[in-house]
Design a protein around this motif. Structure first.
Motif, PDB file in Angstrom:
ATOM      1  N   THR A  69      -4.192  -0.376 -16.779  1.00  0.00           N
ATOM      2  CA  THR A  69      -3.065  -1.310 -16.788  1.00  0.00           C
ATOM      3  C   THR A  69      -2.010  -0.901 -15.764  1.00  0.00           C
ATOM      4  N   VAL A  70      -1.749   0.385 -15.658  1.00  0.00           N
ATOM      5  CA  VAL A  70      -0.786   0.871 -14.672  1.00  0.00           C
ATOM      6  C   VAL A  70      -1.275   0.536 -13.267  1.00  0.00           C
ATOM      7  N   GLU A  71      -2.570   0.649 -13.059  1.00  0.00           N
ATOM      8  CA  GLU A  71      -3.150   0.321 -11.752  1.00  0.00           C
ATOM      9  C   GLU A  71      -2.908  -1.151 -11.423  1.00  0.00           C
ATOM     10  N   LEU A  72      -3.086  -2.023 -12.412  1.00  0.00           N
ATOM     11  CA  LEU A  72      -2.843  -3.452 -12.191  1.00  0.00           C
ATOM     12  C   LEU A  72      -1.375  -3.716 -11.884  1.00  0.00           C
ATOM     13  N   LEU A  73      -0.467  -3.043 -12.595  1.00  0.00           N
ATOM     14  CA  LEU A  73       0.960  -3.212 -12.345  1.00  0.00           C
ATOM     15  C   LEU A  73       1.335  -2.774 -10.938  1.00  0.00           C
ATOM     16  N   ALA A  74       0.693  -1.708 -10.456  1.00  0.00           N
ATOM     17  CA  ALA A  74       1.015  -1.166  -9.131  1.00  0.00           C
ATOM     18  C   ALA A  74       0.608  -2.109  -8.014  1.00  0.00           C
ATOM     19  N   ARG A  75      -0.223  -3.109  -8.314  1.00  0.00           N
ATOM     20  CA  ARG A  75      -0.637  -4.058  -7.282  1.00  0.00           C
ATOM     21  C   ARG A  75       0.400  -5.162  -7.068  1.00  0.00           C
ATOM     22  N   ASP A  76       1.357  -5.249  -7.985  1.00  0.00           N
ATOM     23  CA  ASP A  76       2.446  -6.212  -7.825  1.00  0.00           C
ATOM     24  C   ASP A  76       3.534  -5.567  -6.970  1.00  0.00           C
ATOM     25  N   ASP A  77       3.957  -6.260  -5.924  1.00  0.00           N
ATOM     26  CA  ASP A  77       4.907  -5.667  -4.982  1.00  0.00           C
ATOM     27  C   ASP A  77       6.207  -5.243  -5.647  1.00  0.00           C
ATOM     28  N   LEU A  78       6.776  -6.110  -6.484  1.00  0.00           N
ATOM     29  CA  LEU A  78       8.051  -5.791  -7.118  1.00  0.00           C
ATOM     30  C   LEU A  78       7.919  -4.615  -8.071  1.00  0.00           C
ATOM     31  N   VAL A  79       6.903  -4.651  -8.941  1.00  0.00           N
ATOM     32  CA  VAL A  79       6.701  -3.565  -9.903  1.00  0.00           C
ATOM     33  C   VAL A  79       6.396  -2.266  -9.162  1.00  0.00           C
ATOM     34  N   ALA A  80       5.584  -2.354  -8.100  1.00  0.00           N
ATOM     35  CA  ALA A  80       5.248  -1.155  -7.331  1.00  0.00           C
ATOM     36  C   ALA A  80       6.500  -0.507  -6.750  1.00  0.00           C
ATOM     37  N   SER A  81       7.444  -1.335  -6.285  1.00  0.00           N
ATOM     38  CA  SER A  81       8.669  -0.779  -5.710  1.00  0.00           C
ATOM     39  C   SER A  81       9.480  -0.048  -6.770  1.00  0.00           C
ATOM     40  N   LEU A  82       9.511  -0.584  -7.997  1.00  0.00           N
ATOM     41  CA  LEU A  82      10.236   0.092  -9.076  1.00  0.00           C
ATOM     42  C   LEU A  82       9.544   1.397  -9.460  1.00  0.00           C
ATOM     43  N   PRO A 286       0.355 -11.995  13.763  1.00  0.00           N
ATOM     44  CA  PRO A 286      -0.177 -11.430  12.514  1.00  0.00           C
ATOM     45  C   PRO A 286       0.164 -12.290  11.304  1.00  0.00           C
ATOM     46  N   VAL A 287      -0.752 -12.330  10.367  1.00  0.00           N
ATOM     47  CA  VAL A 287      -0.545 -13.023   9.091  1.00  0.00           C
ATOM     48  C   VAL A 287      -0.801 -12.017   7.982  1.00  0.00           C
ATOM     49  N   LEU A 288       0.217 -11.747   7.165  1.00  0.00           N
ATOM     50  CA  LEU A 288       0.085 -10.791   6.073  1.00  0.00           C
ATOM     51  C   LEU A 288       0.799 -11.319   4.831  1.00  0.00           C
ATOM     52  N   VAL A 289       0.426 -10.788   3.671  1.00  0.00           N
ATOM     53  CA  VAL A 289       1.150 -11.078   2.442  1.00  0.00           C
ATOM     54  C   VAL A 289       2.200  -9.993   2.275  1.00  0.00           C
ATOM     55  N   ARG A 290       3.471 -10.391   2.301  1.00  0.00           N
ATOM     56  CA  ARG A 290       4.588  -9.442   2.177  1.00  0.00           C
ATOM     57  C   ARG A 290       5.408  -9.816   0.950  1.00  0.00           C
ATOM     58  N   SER A 291       5.588  -8.854   0.059  1.00  0.00           N
ATOM     59  CA  SER A 291       6.352  -9.088  -1.171  1.00  0.00           C
ATOM     60  C   SER A 291       5.854 -10.330  -1.897  1.00  0.00           C
ATOM     61  N   GLY A 292       4.536 -10.500  -1.877  1.00  0.00           N
ATOM     62  CA  GLY A 292       3.942 -11.615  -2.590  1.00  0.00           C
ATOM     63  C   GLY A 292       3.973 -12.940  -1.852  1.00  0.00           C
ATOM     64  N   GLU A 293       4.504 -12.957  -0.607  1.00  0.00           N
ATOM     65  CA  GLU A 293       4.605 -14.196   0.154  1.00  0.00           C
ATOM     66  C   GLU A 293       3.779 -14.103   1.431  1.00  0.00           C
TER      67      GLU A 293
END
Length: 304
Positions: A69-82, A286-293
């Motif tokens: 579950t922690v691994e899944l949370l770490a894939r979210d940009d906002l949660v990972a930053s916290l 370049p095209v990337l996903v940044r902060s979920g966008e």
């Protein structure tokens, strides 16, 4: 910095709102300085106390969760930053940097290049890069944007990024020192990332024209991969509006050729827009996903 109406009413995209939150906190701290040094110190102490309280709560939550579950949370940009702020991220800095480099490797590969992590010493990330620029000045700028942004987003605690060239680079390859000259000098005018969620609507094989931060952009999807280029044919100077993707006879699935509707010049979309029937190439972005966008890097002051 005042929050925009969309940020205040909660309708702005999550990534945009949370990136702006840090700026607003800093602005409020600066405003507190008007009351003198003591007022500033008290404001900073208040921020530390609040952050510490939420950090303690987050630590307790992480302790109650299983590793998956922690691994899944770490894939979210906002949660990972916290998690990073409070030292709770499940991956160390090297693992995060390697994952970041993997995320930009398809784009580097489209330039015939690659990136290797040499090591991380005293907060300095050392990379070895190669990449065919085919004499296009925008390629080095956009490569720099892609690599630096991905690494710093994944590992904000690093001090600097350095590029090394272990072996002499053949003619036609971007110099690693030249590529990261702006990173070392602190020049932030190379370009900027602009959210472009509309690109996600493209389906495989589709080509679309967009205006991103005032720059005409041609984007297309090949399989699951998105590619973006400036909407400008280097052969005739006209727009590529109306162009379609074609697959060359005898080539495997994934081959994608774009033909200029005006002069009929052919370009390899997957390999940095190289022209197949003459000199020149399209200008890749370049095209990337940044902060979920989904975002596109738009270089500043680079002539086509």
């Amino acid at each position: 910095m005042d929050a925009s109406p969309r940020e205040r009413d909660g309708t702005a995209p999550d990534g945009q709102r949370w990136r702006a939150a840090g700026d607003r906190i800093e602005t409020l701290l600066e405003a507190s300085s008007a009351g003198g040094a003591v007022a500033r110190e008290r404001a900073e102490e208040l921020v530390r106390e609040v952050a510490g309280l939420y950090g303690a709560g987050l630590t307790r939550v992480v302790e109650l969760l299983d590793a998956g579950t922690v691994e899944l949370l770490a894939r979210d940009d906002l949660v990972a930053s916290l998690l990073l702020v409070h030292g709770l991220h499940p991956h160390d800095v090297e693992a995060r940097v390697r994952t970041a480099l993997d995320s930009v490797r398809p784009y580097l590969g489209s330039h015939g290049g690659d990136v290797t992590l040499v090591g991380i010493v005293d907060g300095v990330v050392r990379l070895e890069l190669t990449g065919s620029c085919r004499s296009c000045p925008s390629s080095s700028v956009t490569l720099e944007l892609a690599v630096e942004d991905a690494v710093r987003a994944a590992a904000p605690e690093i001090e600097a990024i350095e590029a090394v060239a272990a072996q002499p680079e053949p003619a036609g390859l971007i110099s690693a020192d030249s590529l990261f000259s702006r990173v070392r000098s602190g020049d932030n005018a190379a370009g900027s990332w602009v959210a472009a969620p509309e690109l996600a609507e493209l389906v495989p094989g589709e080509v679309g024209g967009f205006s991103i931060s005032g720059v005409p952009v041609l984007a297309c999807r090949v399989g699951e991969q998105l590619f973006a280029y400036r909407d400008h044919c280097p052969a005739c100077g006209h727009s590529l509006a109306g162009a379609a993707l074609h697959r060359r006879a005898g080539y495997p699935v994934g081959d994608a050729v774009l033909r200029c509707p005006t002069c009929r010049a052919h370009f390899d979309v997957v390999r940095a827009g190289a022209r197949l029937d003459g000199d020149g190439h399209l200008e890749p972005l370049p095209v990337l996903v940044r902060s979920g966008e989904l975002s596109v890097a738009v270089p500043v002051g680079v002539a086509g």
